[in-house]
Design a protein around this motif. Structure first.
Motif, PDB file in Angstrom:
ATOM      1  N   SER A  42       0.845  -1.088   0.083  1.00  0.00           N
ATOM      2  CA  SER A  42       0.067  -0.102   0.129  1.00  0.00           C
ATOM      3  C   SER A  42       0.852   1.292   0.018  1.00  0.00           C
ATOM      4  CB  SER A  42      -0.933  -0.042   1.099  1.00  0.00           C
ATOM      5  OG  SER A  42      -1.656  -1.093   1.429  1.00  0.00           O
ATOM      6  N   ASP A  56      -8.297  -6.170  -3.920  1.00  0.00           N
ATOM      7  CA  ASP A  56      -8.802  -6.180  -2.648  1.00  0.00           C
ATOM      8  C   ASP A  56      -8.772  -7.544  -1.918  1.00  0.00           C
ATOM      9  OD1 ASP A  56     -10.742  -7.401  -4.140  1.00  0.00           O
ATOM     10  OD2 ASP A  56     -12.644  -6.314  -3.288  1.00  0.00           O
ATOM     11  N   LEU A  62      -7.804  -2.081  -7.430  1.00  0.00           N
ATOM     12  CA  LEU A  62      -8.125  -0.935  -6.485  1.00  0.00           C
ATOM     13  C   LEU A  62      -7.414   0.184  -6.909  1.00  0.00           C
ATOM     14  CD1 LEU A  62      -7.222  -2.430  -2.604  1.00  0.00           C
ATOM     15  CD2 LEU A  62      -9.559  -1.931  -3.942  1.00  0.00           C
ATOM     16  N   ASN A  66      -6.708  -0.268   0.308  1.00  0.00           N
ATOM     17  CA  ASN A  66      -7.367  -0.244   1.283  1.00  0.00           C
ATOM     18  C   ASN A  66      -6.838   0.075   2.719  1.00  0.00           C
ATOM     19  OD1 ASN A  66     -10.076  -0.496   0.042  1.00  0.00           O
ATOM     20  ND2 ASN A  66     -10.070  -2.559   0.096  1.00  0.00           N
ATOM     21  N   ARG A  70     -11.526  -0.578   8.513  1.00  0.00           N
ATOM     22  CA  ARG A  70     -12.377   0.229   7.669  1.00  0.00           C
ATOM     23  C   ARG A  70     -13.885  -0.047   8.403  1.00  0.00           C
ATOM     24  NH1 ARG A  70      -9.508  -3.105   4.773  1.00  0.00           N
ATOM     25  NH2 ARG A  70     -10.390  -4.677   3.607  1.00  0.00           N
ATOM     26  N   PHE A  74     -17.862   0.824   4.469  1.00  0.00           N
ATOM     27  CA  PHE A  74     -16.796   1.517   3.652  1.00  0.00           C
ATOM     28  C   PHE A  74     -16.597   1.113   2.283  1.00  0.00           C
ATOM     29  CE2 PHE A  74     -12.433   1.015   1.994  1.00  0.00           C
ATOM     30  CZ  PHE A  74     -11.870   2.117   1.693  1.00  0.00           C
ATOM     31  N   PRO A  76     -14.542   0.788  -1.211  1.00  0.00           N
ATOM     32  CA  PRO A  76     -13.130   0.982  -1.896  1.00  0.00           C
ATOM     33  C   PRO A  76     -13.313   1.598  -3.200  1.00  0.00           C
ATOM     34  CG  PRO A  76     -13.993  -1.485  -1.926  1.00  0.00           C
ATOM     35  CD  PRO A  76     -14.832  -0.683  -0.956  1.00  0.00           C
ATOM     36  N   THR A  78     -12.894   1.198  -6.647  1.00  0.00           N
ATOM     37  CA  THR A  78     -12.238   0.231  -7.265  1.00  0.00           C
ATOM     38  C   THR A  78     -11.993   0.623  -8.862  1.00  0.00           C
ATOM     39  OG1 THR A  78     -14.443  -0.391  -7.861  1.00  0.00           O
ATOM     40  CG2 THR A  78     -13.319  -1.575  -5.995  1.00  0.00           C
TER      41      THR A  78
END
Length: 255
Positions: A42, A56, A62, A66, A70, A74, A76, A78
């Motif tokens: 990340s 994910d 993504l 993420n 969360r 939530f 994400p 995408t």
């Protein structure tokens, strides 16, 4: 510096070293297995390699990573769908980079995630099984992240069961050469290593601040190549620390 601060610094140093390993990958699918590799991937996506892709862990690519924690509502960001068939296209095409934490690594870079013990029919400890590691290690780039550098991980001889390809002539599949193997680096709580020593032996590329060469040797079950004046691993900077905290707000990486 307190013991807690020193521990956090060492963890963040490993994360940043892992993230730096993706810098020149370009648009490649990264699969980080485990909390530290997940935070590192990340971080790389937010800093040194914004072109890299990450899922994910299910079926969506993504646009931005993420956070580890969360809320239930939530959603994400995408970018595209990544079903099983597309995963295998990436694996076989070499456009994937995986970071994982094997239980054992030997002098050839061969890794074990399957079992511990001499008797394969009655293992002392049964783990995941070989799974897809043979194909992963042959087809694309692999990095290992080891939170605790010790002789239990870096074992003499060969792993109890060899799950991945390595720089071992006797196990090299027919038609393959060492030039086709991409074992990128090993990151531990003591140092960063690669496979660019003589005859692809494991080589120390940098030592974390406060670690001695003897400490690395004492915790490795085989001979490794250590340059006369190894570099010191770069510590995390303020931007990296802030991003890491945003990715892992509950500090799961420290447990």
């Amino acid at each position: 510096m307190t013991d807690i601060e020193a521990h956090e610094l060492r963890i963040n140093t490993m994360i940043c070293a892992n993230a730096a390993g993706y810098q020149d990958d370009g648009e490649v699918l990264v699969t980080p297995i485990g909390v530290l590799p997940r935070v590192a991937a990340s971080l790389a996506m937010l800093t040194c390699n914004p072109d890299m892709m990450m899922t994910d862990s299910e079926a969506w690519i993504l646009s931005k990573p993420n956070p580890l924690d969360r809320p239930d509502d939530f959603k994400p960001s995408t970018e595209s769908w990544m079903g099983l068939s597309r995963i295998f296209d990436n694996v076989w095409g070499g456009k994937r980079h995986i970071t994982c934490t094997p239980t054992q690594i030997d002098q050839f870079g061969q890794a074990n995630i399957s079992m511990i013990g001499d008797d394969h029919n009655a293992p002392t400890v049964q783990m995941l099984g070989v799974r897809g590691f043979p194909g992963n290690s042959i087809c694309h780039t692999n990095t290992f992240l080891i939170p605790k550098h010790s002789r239990k991980v870096f074992v003499p001889g060969e792993c109890d069961i060899v799950c991945t390809i390595g720089y071992n002539t006797s196990r090299l599949p027919r038609g393959y050469s060492f030039d086709e193997i991409d074992l990128r680096r090993i990151i531990t709580d003591l140092c960063v290593m690669d496979f660019n020593g003589p005859n692809h032996t494991i080589r120390v590329t940098s030592i974390h601040d406060g670690v001695s060469i003897d400490e690395i040797r004492d915790n490795t079950g085989f001979e490794i190549f250590i340059p006369e004046k190894p570099k010191v691993t770069l510590p995390p900077n303020s931007e990296q620390i802030e991003l890491i905290q945003g990715i892992d707000p509950l500090n799961k990486r420290l447990s």
